[in-house]
Write a protein that holds these residues in place. Sequence first.
Motif, PDB file in Angstrom:
ATOM      1  N   ASN A   1       0.621  -1.385   0.076  1.00  0.00           N
ATOM      2  CA  ASN A   1      -0.452  -0.005   0.096  1.00  0.00           C
ATOM      3  C   ASN A   1       1.009   0.950   0.215  1.00  0.00           C
ATOM      4  O   ASN A   1       1.878   1.131   0.767  1.00  0.00           O
TER       5      ASN A   1
ATOM      6  N   SER B   1      -3.120   0.324  -3.723  1.00  0.00           N
ATOM      7  CA  SER B   1      -2.429  -1.283  -3.616  1.00  0.00           C
ATOM      8  C   SER B   1      -1.924  -1.810  -5.132  1.00  0.00           C
ATOM      9  O   SER B   1      -2.518  -1.593  -5.768  1.00  0.00           O
TER      10      SER B   1
ATOM     11  N   GLN C   1      -5.274   6.090  -1.320  1.00  0.00           N
ATOM     12  CA  GLN C   1      -4.255   5.109  -1.317  1.00  0.00           C
ATOM     13  C   GLN C   1      -4.347   4.182  -2.131  1.00  0.00           C
ATOM     14  O   GLN C   1      -5.565   3.405  -2.762  1.00  0.00           O
TER      15      GLN C   1
END
Length: 243
Positions: A132, A175, A173
Amino acid sequence: MVTLGNNTESPDKPYLTDAGEKSRTLRSFPPYGTMNKNSSGDTCPTCQGTGRIPRGHADQLVAVIPCNDIRLRPRRTKLYVFVSMVVCLLLSCLILFFLFPRSVTLTPVSVLSVMVFFTPDTVEMEVTNLINISNENFVPVQIVEFNMQGLVSQSVVGKIKISNMTAIQSRSQNSYTVKINLPITDKGLNTYCKSAAIHIHTLFLELQITMNISYLSHTEQLSLDTFEYIDCGTNSTIPHPVT
């Protein structure tokens, strides 16, 4: 009337009286404010139409404003200055708040899978990790380069370099799934991983991650070292978190 001065340097030079010198000085200026009705002049704007000025000399007039004129005393001057200062200070604080650099965090989440391939001399492993990357800034962050290398028993066994990762939008965010190949050539580790007498062949893998990012017209490098355990004796497709 002409009188002679008593100048010692040039005794024969005549000197004019005060009246004569004043008359000569006034002749060098245009006759403003004359009271005659000469048609060659314009109405004097400062004389309420009672005087005349020569044509072409209107730009030489001087307007006199009384000291008690209200135009010289604008109202609420202090209030306007104070409001302007407050507005400028507020805009400066807003610009600093939104453009001040904030942290970009790199966090390994879990090991998604470990694929193991045995060869006569090596143990080939393909480890898939979930990572992440969070961006706390109010501007997007571009990932310029991502590097990862894996170490087993303090020996580098694999490297990977990625240069086409997508940008991270502001206050978000993302991933990423990263695969790294780890060929193990050490004879002792090969014997350990291939041993049928051992049910779980645990290896502690160290991952050294560096990432170059760019935002707000400057570049920055993030680095992270993390440890995770993997089973080098069999395939594992059950994700487990990185501790």
